[in-house]
Design a protein around this motif. Structure first.
Motif, PDB file in Angstrom:
ATOM      1  N   ILE A  53       0.940  -1.238  -0.010  1.00 46.54           N
ATOM      2  CA  ILE A  53       0.197   0.070   0.027  1.00 46.54           C
ATOM      3  C   ILE A  53       0.957   1.475  -0.088  1.00 46.54           C
ATOM      4  N   CYS A  54       0.727   1.934  -1.095  1.00 52.65           N
ATOM      5  CA  CYS A  54       1.376   3.368  -1.211  1.00 52.65           C
ATOM      6  C   CYS A  54       0.974   4.423  -0.507  1.00 52.65           C
ATOM      7  N   LEU A  55       1.467   4.941   0.557  1.00 48.88           N
ATOM      8  CA  LEU A  55       1.082   5.628   1.423  1.00 48.88           C
ATOM      9  C   LEU A  55       1.575   7.136   1.359  1.00 48.88           C
ATOM     10  N   GLY A  56       0.852   8.396   1.843  1.00 45.45           N
ATOM     11  CA  GLY A  56       1.567   9.648   1.728  1.00 45.45           C
ATOM     12  C   GLY A  56       0.702  10.425   2.808  1.00 45.45           C
ATOM     13  N   TYR A  57      -0.652  11.032   2.431  1.00 48.45           N
ATOM     14  CA  TYR A  57      -1.345  11.994   3.137  1.00 48.45           C
ATOM     15  C   TYR A  57      -1.677  10.979   4.431  1.00 48.45           C
ATOM     16  N   LYS A  58      -1.500  11.616   5.599  1.00 50.08           N
ATOM     17  CA  LYS A  58      -2.094  11.006   6.828  1.00 50.08           C
ATOM     18  C   LYS A  58      -1.786   9.572   7.155  1.00 50.08           C
ATOM     19  N   GLN A  59      -0.569   8.999   6.547  1.00 49.11           N
ATOM     20  CA  GLN A  59      -0.305   7.751   6.359  1.00 49.11           C
ATOM     21  C   GLN A  59      -0.352   7.103   7.886  1.00 49.11           C
ATOM     22  N   TYR A  60      -0.152   7.618   8.924  1.00 49.17           N
ATOM     23  CA  TYR A  60      -0.453   7.189  10.229  1.00 49.17           C
ATOM     24  C   TYR A  60      -1.741   6.418  10.487  1.00 49.17           C
ATOM     25  N   VAL A  61      -2.726   7.092  10.033  1.00 49.22           N
ATOM     26  CA  VAL A  61      -4.111   6.339  10.114  1.00 49.22           C
ATOM     27  C   VAL A  61      -4.266   5.003   9.768  1.00 49.22           C
ATOM     28  N   VAL A  62      -3.778   4.681   8.487  1.00 47.78           N
ATOM     29  CA  VAL A  62      -3.353   3.535   7.776  1.00 47.78           C
ATOM     30  C   VAL A  62      -2.807   2.661   8.469  1.00 47.78           C
ATOM     31  N   LYS A  63      -1.592   3.136   9.164  1.00 51.84           N
ATOM     32  CA  LYS A  63      -0.517   2.168   9.638  1.00 51.84           C
ATOM     33  C   LYS A  63      -1.423   1.794  11.110  1.00 51.84           C
ATOM     34  N   GLU A  64      -1.945   2.672  11.903  1.00 51.25           N
ATOM     35  CA  GLU A  64      -2.285   2.455  12.933  1.00 51.25           C
ATOM     36  C   GLU A  64      -3.736   1.423  12.741  1.00 51.25           C
ATOM     37  N   PHE A  65      -4.388   1.675  11.685  1.00 49.02           N
ATOM     38  CA  PHE A  65      -5.669   0.754  11.257  1.00 49.02           C
ATOM     39  C   PHE A  65      -5.344  -0.678  11.384  1.00 49.02           C
ATOM     40  N   PHE A  66      -3.940  -0.887  10.751  1.00 45.61           N
ATOM     41  CA  PHE A  66      -3.416  -2.210  10.700  1.00 45.61           C
ATOM     42  C   PHE A  66      -2.826  -2.829  11.790  1.00 45.61           C
ATOM     43  N   ALA A  67      -2.066  -1.897  12.541  1.00 42.66           N
ATOM     44  CA  ALA A  67      -1.379  -2.180  13.803  1.00 42.66           C
ATOM     45  C   ALA A  67      -2.478  -2.499  14.708  1.00 42.66           C
ATOM     46  N   ASP A  68      -3.618  -2.095  14.890  1.00 44.34           N
ATOM     47  CA  ASP A  68      -4.779  -2.639  15.837  1.00 44.34           C
ATOM     48  C   ASP A  68      -5.712  -3.140  15.040  1.00 44.34           C
ATOM     49  N   TYR A  69      -5.405  -4.082  14.025  1.00 42.16           N
ATOM     50  CA  TYR A  69      -6.494  -4.879  13.596  1.00 42.16           C
ATOM     51  C   TYR A  69      -7.456  -5.375  14.073  1.00 42.16           C
ATOM     52  N   PHE A  70      -6.987  -5.982  15.283  1.00 49.03           N
ATOM     53  CA  PHE A  70      -7.904  -7.125  16.044  1.00 49.03           C
ATOM     54  C   PHE A  70      -8.923  -6.199  16.886  1.00 49.03           C
ATOM     55  N   LEU A  71      -8.176  -5.143  17.199  1.00 48.46           N
ATOM     56  CA  LEU A  71      -9.049  -4.162  17.996  1.00 48.46           C
ATOM     57  C   LEU A  71     -10.403  -3.522  17.098  1.00 48.46           C
ATOM     58  N   HIS A  72     -10.256  -3.447  15.879  1.00 49.30           N
ATOM     59  CA  HIS A  72     -11.069  -2.986  14.961  1.00 49.30           C
ATOM     60  C   HIS A  72     -12.295  -3.967  14.695  1.00 49.30           C
ATOM     61  N   MET A  73     -12.030  -5.136  14.712  1.00 48.70           N
ATOM     62  CA  MET A  73     -12.551  -6.229  14.147  1.00 48.70           C
ATOM     63  C   MET A  73     -13.071  -7.236  15.060  1.00 48.70           C
ATOM     64  N   SER A  74     -12.753  -7.093  16.504  1.00 52.12           N
ATOM     65  CA  SER A  74     -13.046  -8.308  17.481  1.00 52.12           C
ATOM     66  C   SER A  74     -13.692  -7.617  18.742  1.00 52.12           C
ATOM     67  N   ASP A  75     -14.206  -8.214  19.494  1.00 50.24           N
ATOM     68  CA  ASP A  75     -14.565  -7.940  20.678  1.00 50.24           C
ATOM     69  C   ASP A  75     -13.462  -8.179  21.730  1.00 50.24           C
ATOM     70  N   VAL A  76     -13.281  -7.199  22.645  1.00 51.55           N
ATOM     71  CA  VAL A  76     -11.963  -7.243  23.365  1.00 51.55           C
ATOM     72  C   VAL A  76     -12.441  -7.039  24.754  1.00 51.55           C
ATOM     73  N   THR A  77     -11.692  -7.747  25.940  1.00 50.05           N
ATOM     74  CA  THR A  77     -11.812  -7.428  26.998  1.00 50.05           C
ATOM     75  C   THR A  77     -10.491  -7.050  27.857  1.00 50.05           C
ATOM     76  N   PHE A  78     -10.431  -5.873  28.460  1.00 50.51           N
ATOM     77  CA  PHE A  78      -9.549  -5.385  29.075  1.00 50.51           C
ATOM     78  C   PHE A  78      -9.336  -5.606  30.440  1.00 50.51           C
ATOM     79  N   ASP A  79      -8.503  -6.168  31.013  1.00 45.11           N
ATOM     80  CA  ASP A  79      -8.325  -6.409  32.489  1.00 45.11           C
ATOM     81  C   ASP A  79      -7.290  -5.513  32.950  1.00 45.11           C
ATOM     82  N   LEU A  80      -7.863  -4.319  33.447  1.00 50.00           N
ATOM     83  CA  LEU A  80      -7.039  -3.151  33.767  1.00 50.00           C
ATOM     84  C   LEU A  80      -6.241  -3.612  34.981  1.00 50.00           C
TER      85      LEU A  80
END
Length: 257
Positions: free
Chosen positions: A51-78
Motif C-alpha cells: 500500500i502506497c501511503l502519503g497523506y495522513k499515512q499514520y491513520v492507515v498504519k494504526e488501523f492495521f497495527a490495531d486490526y484485532f481491536l477494530h474487528m473483534s470483541d475485546v476484554t481489558f483486564d485493567l
C-alpha cells in the motif's frame, strides 16, 4: 501475484471526509473502502498487498497495527494489565505499508515500491474504487498477450438524452441515454509487468500521463473491458451511493461471506 494499492493522495474532491483521514480510510459500512478493496482481491486468492501511503499515512498504519481491536470483541483486564481478544478472525493477508511521500505523484509512488515487487507481474489499483470485475480472468488476459500493461476499462454512461443534429442544426432524432453512449475510461484494477518501472522517472511522474501515453504509443497497453459494476468514490455523493448499496445488502463487490 502482489497487489499494489495507491492510497497516498490528498483526496481534495471529498474534503468533507478527507480533512480527517486519507480517502482510502473513509468508511463504507463502518469499514474503510481500502478494506473493501482488499477483501475483494483476497476472494480471488490475492493476499499480498503493498500500500502506497502519503497523506495522513499514520491513520492507515494504526488501523492495521490495531486490526484485532477494530474487528473483534475485546476484554481489558485493567487490574491485571491484560487484554483478551474474542472471536478474532485473522485475514490471510501480508500487508506492506510504504511511505511514498506526501506530494509524490502516482507514477512516483509506484516507482518507490520497486524493491518490494521483484521480477513478477503485479496487480495495481487505486484506493478509492470498487467493482465486480473477474480478477482471475483479468490476470489470465494479461498473461496471454505479453504486453507490459493491462488496464480495466469501464464505461461512464451519458447523463442526458442523446440528440442527432444535422449540419443545418435540425434535430433529427432524440432518445434517452444508454450506458454505452458514454466514455470508456481507465477504471483501475490493472496488471503490470516489472518493465513498467522503466517508464517511471521520478516523484513528479504522473502515471496516467507520460507513462500511459508512451505505453499506448508503443503498443504496450491493453484494455480489459468490464461491463459490470464499477464505482469510484471521488465525492460525498458517490460515498453515499456506495453506503446505500452496502446497507441495502446488494453491494455488487461484496462476494465474501
Amino acid at each position: 501475484m502482489k497487489v499494489v494499492i495507491l492510497a497516498g493522495g490528498l483526496g481534495t474532491r471529498i474534503t468533507e471526509q478527507s480533512h480527517l483521514k486519507p480517502k482510502p480510510m473513509i468508511e463504507i459500512g463502518e469499514r474503510p473502502i481500502l478494506w473493501h478493496i482488499m477483501k475483494y482481491y483476497s476472494e480471488f486468492g490475492f493476499h499480498d498487498f503493498i500500500i502506497c501511503l502519503g497523506y495522513k499515512q499514520y491513520v492507515v498504519k494504526e488501523f492495521f497495527a490495531d486490526y484485532f481491536l477494530h474487528m473483534s470483541d475485546v476484554t481489558f483486564d485493567l487490574a491485571g494489565n491484560r487484554m483478551e481478544v474474542h472471536n478474532n478472525y485473522s485475514e490471510p493477508w501480508k500487508v506492506t505499508l510504504v511511505d511514498t511521500g506526501l506530494r509524490t505523484m502516482t507514477g512516483g509512488r509506484i516507482r518507490r515500491i520497486r524493491s518490494y515487487i521483484g521480477e513478477e507481474p503485479f496487480m495495481l489499483t487505486y484506493g478509492d474504487g470498487v467493482c465486480n470485475v473477474d480478477l482471475k480472468a483479468l490476470e489470465q488476459f494479461h498473461r496471454s498477450h505479453g504486453r507490459t500493461a493491462t488496464i480495466t476499462t469501464v464505461n461512464i454512461g451519458q447523463q442526458k438524452g442523446v440528440l442527432d443534429i444535422d449540419k443545418d442544426n435540425v434535430v433529427r432524432s432524440f432518445r434517452e441515454k444508454k450506458d454505452r453512449d458514454g466514455t470508456v475510461i481507465n477504471g483501475g484494477f490493472m496488471v503490470m509487468n516489472p518493465e513498467i518501472f522503466g517508464y517511471l522517472e521520478d516523484d513528479t511522474t504522473v502515471f496516467e500521463q507520460g507513462p500511459m501515453q508512451k505505453l499506448a504509443a508503443e503498443g504496450q497497453l491493453m484494455s480489459f473491458y468490464h461491463d459490470g459494476f464499477w464505482q469510484c468514490m471521488d465525492t460525498q455523493r458517490e460515498m453515499q451511493k456506495l453506503e446505500s448499496l452496502w446497507q441495502s445488502g446488494q453491494a455488487p463487490w461484496k462476494i465474501w461471506k
